[in-house]
Design a protein around this motif. Sequence first.
Motif, PDB file in Angstrom:
ATOM      1  N   ALA A 189       0.927  -1.326  -0.118  1.00 30.76           N
ATOM      2  CA  ALA A 189       0.079  -0.067   0.059  1.00 30.76           C
ATOM      3  C   ALA A 189       1.000   1.348  -0.034  1.00 30.76           C
ATOM      4  O   ALA A 189       0.473   2.288  -0.483  1.00 30.76           O
ATOM      5  N   MET A 363      -4.321  -5.037   7.291  1.00 29.38           N
ATOM      6  CA  MET A 363      -4.612  -3.649   7.071  1.00 29.38           C
ATOM      7  C   MET A 363      -6.063  -3.432   7.553  1.00 29.38           C
ATOM      8  O   MET A 363      -7.028  -4.292   7.114  1.00 29.38           O
ATOM      9  N   PHE A 367      -8.393   1.708   5.605  1.00 27.21           N
ATOM     10  CA  PHE A 367      -7.458   2.053   4.676  1.00 27.21           C
ATOM     11  C   PHE A 367      -7.432   1.618   3.390  1.00 27.21           C
ATOM     12  O   PHE A 367      -6.478   2.031   2.631  1.00 27.21           O
ATOM     13  N   ILE A 368      -8.295   0.892   3.036  1.00 33.37           N
ATOM     14  CA  ILE A 368      -8.687   0.197   1.700  1.00 33.37           C
ATOM     15  C   ILE A 368      -9.753   0.751   1.172  1.00 33.37           C
ATOM     16  O   ILE A 368     -10.903   0.762   1.597  1.00 33.37           O
ATOM     17  N   ASP A 374      -7.299   0.317  -4.432  1.00 34.74           N
ATOM     18  CA  ASP A 374      -6.443   1.572  -4.063  1.00 34.74           C
ATOM     19  C   ASP A 374      -6.599   1.626  -2.623  1.00 34.74           C
ATOM     20  O   ASP A 374      -7.372   0.935  -1.920  1.00 34.74           O
ATOM     21  N   ILE A 375      -5.776   2.737  -2.042  1.00 33.75           N
ATOM     22  CA  ILE A 375      -6.131   2.918  -0.767  1.00 33.75           C
ATOM     23  C   ILE A 375      -6.684   4.129  -0.455  1.00 33.75           C
ATOM     24  O   ILE A 375      -7.045   4.868  -1.356  1.00 33.75           O
ATOM     25  N   THR A 376      -6.949   4.615   0.941  1.00 32.08           N
ATOM     26  CA  THR A 376      -7.911   5.566   1.104  1.00 32.08           C
ATOM     27  C   THR A 376      -7.037   6.885   1.573  1.00 32.08           C
ATOM     28  O   THR A 376      -5.807   6.720   2.103  1.00 32.08           O
ATOM     29  N   PHE A 379      -5.273   6.108   5.162  1.00 36.65           N
ATOM     30  CA  PHE A 379      -4.169   5.385   4.852  1.00 36.65           C
ATOM     31  C   PHE A 379      -2.992   6.511   4.635  1.00 36.65           C
ATOM     32  O   PHE A 379      -1.792   6.423   5.222  1.00 36.65           O
TER      33      PHE A 379
END
Lengths: 407, 407
Positions: A189, A363, A367-368, A374-376, A379
């Motif tokens: 990530a 995780m 955060f996802i 993709d990540i947020t 994160f």
Amino acid sequence: MSSGRILVAQGGGPTAVINQSLVGVVLEARRFQAVTRVYGARHGVRGIVDEDFLDLTQETSHNLELVAGTPSSALGSTRDKPDLAYCQEIFRVLRAHEIEHFFYIGGNDSSDTVRIVAEQAQAAGYPLRAIHIPKTIDNDLVGNDHTPGYPSAARFVAQAFAGANLDNAALPGIYVGVVMGRHAGFLTAASALGKKFADDGPHLIYLPERTFDIDAFLRDVKATHERLGRCVVAVSEGIHDASGTPMVVKLAQQVEHDAHGNVQLSGTGALADLLCEEIKSKLKIKRVRGDTFGYLQRSFVGCVSDVDAREAREVGEKAVQFAMWGEPQGLGSGSVAIQRTGFYSADYALLPLDAVAGKTRTMEDHFIADSGTDITDAFRLYLRPLLGTGMPDAYRLRGVPVPRIGG
Amino acid sequence: MSSGRILVAQGGGPTAVINQSLVGVVLEARRFQAVTRVYGARHGVRGIVDEDFLDLTQETSHNLELVAGTPSSALGSTRDKPDLAYCQEIFRVLRAHEIEHFFYIGGNDSSDTVRIVAEQAQAAGYPLRAIHIPKTIDNDLVGNDHTPGYPSAARFVAQAFAGANLDNAALPGIYVGVVMGRHAGFLTAASALGKKFADDGPHLIYLPERTFDIDAFLRDVKATHERLGRCVVAVSEGIHDASGTPMVVKLAQQVEHDAHGNVQLSGTGALADLLCEEIKSKLKIKRVRGDTFGYLQRSFVGCVSDVDAREAREVGEKAVQFAMWGEPQGLGSGSVAIQRTGFYSADYALLPLDAVAGKTRTMEDHFIADSGTDITDAFRLYLRPLLGTGMPDAYRLRGVPVPRIGG
């Protein structure tokens, strides 16, 4: 404390800052008058049962500072995972050397070793304080905001993808970068922290926290390629199908008699190569390149987060303080944990060993991204301060076009 | 000079400092009153024939400086290798835009393109000055002491092996790192610059300038492993047998129906994996790990030699000066070359294009040890100043042993 002897050791995969923790223990311990000897076991628990000790009391402070800034485990490490008998042997040697403080720098497995050794001592009525000091590039220890070693490895991954994105923009095609992390996607990530402009890669991120579907993967890559003329993909080595079978095994089985039929996840380029083969054969895209970051991401010299270095030093120092000033006999044992106290600041706590040992953090959902690829921003906010100061930045031409003359 | 229009483009594989050369051209050209427009072609010669130009006269000097410090080709690059007809088309577009100075930043192939375009202009009586500006991480241009881009890539390789050596010392076994360089071993040889102590790796270095023999390789690895309990190996992707067949092809053929039967040298982990398989199966050593440095070694953001950055800037600046102040019509064309003038200083010359174009430099014999698996002090002296300032250094514990109690 009677003997004044303490022992420190390093276990598991090395990190860029694990020697900061070692030196934190040694220098802090040497400040206590009651400490007469600081021993280091070579190659982790293996060096304890082999009685292979170095006298760190005889190292200069100056050289210790230089070793602190050197990556990888200066005492050597081990992959041994002690069972009960092994732990009993560790305890026997500790007692023979009249060691009353034991510090073990390592990940999940190491914390479990410390837990069992502490139990042995307690059962025998021997006054041992056993402290687990966290480290792991995987960031998978529970009870910690993050673990020493992860920020520097994350910085390497972010810088690597920032460069891979620039390279891919210059010579468009598909790029697949495979990142370490068997169960936890934190390191993969981190690739997103190399992005700056809206069309920067990695455009797709595949984490072990989500089920990997090869058809969805190919659809995502195809769509990105059609939209941007290129695609940068970050993949965790631990991606797996719905049944939990690692993709590297599954893809290798589809290729008849492939030499990669039965391989370890790390230390091989198989997953990247197999994913690239899939893209080439199914999507008919010509320029497809794969890299496996391998050992570079944990051992590269010259990519360290200063925040990580500082915290790795402090977990070592705090471990000694917890041991020296903690509760009496046995109860002073525990696992040092990093806790976030500001944006950005951190402090340290001593957790019960059984709160950390043998548990794996993955995780958190927030955060996802919902897309799963993709990540947020949560994160991004979590990781950015950990990467430290002086992160390289990428710039591009603003690019005023010249009218065509044609003809 | 009548139109006052110049054109610059970037070709081939990106480097960490190729934008320094681009910005050197742009900023130096903008100092000349006679220059009215500085155009940049997107994606190299492809952007010329497509008339895909940016007006770099309209970029701020500030942003240009930031782009100079960003790796990879800011204008984009191409793998197109123009033939005569392609070069005629380039010349046609240059003439249509009344461009009288053409700067092409690239390697061997790019210099040959510049040569043919310059010949076209001369044959047509068109007043073009065409200058080739060197770059290549392979360091394989003749007439140059070294080429911009090589020192930064060499620094990455040296730092990577310094780290891999520390990792391998902590968790002993065999480590094989595969480095770019199809015909020239300069980049692989840079691995030796990561060594400090006598027993540091890489312990064995395999270059494309020497014939690779798998049996000798296995003997060497075995001997080192027996001596040190570990072994770090640097291998060029271009290693080949006596007939010139690349080892990646040869080893893949030995493995029945291997998926890697027909692969490119770069962008795949096949060679490292196949060499590791050989070591595991023939030498029965358990812990064997392979990494392929892949695109990281040319695109990683945050590993730049300051000497390299400075020289890359200067070859761009000098190219403009040679073009503006050079001989009249046609004779002002050439290839900028770096020449060493001290320990360490450099100056620049303009070589005839046919002295550079289409020729490949490989490592000189006096840079390679008689063993064929190491480099000489001459090479160490050659490369060290190019790596620049602030190279990370590795330290170790002096390690006073504690007597065993036993029992």
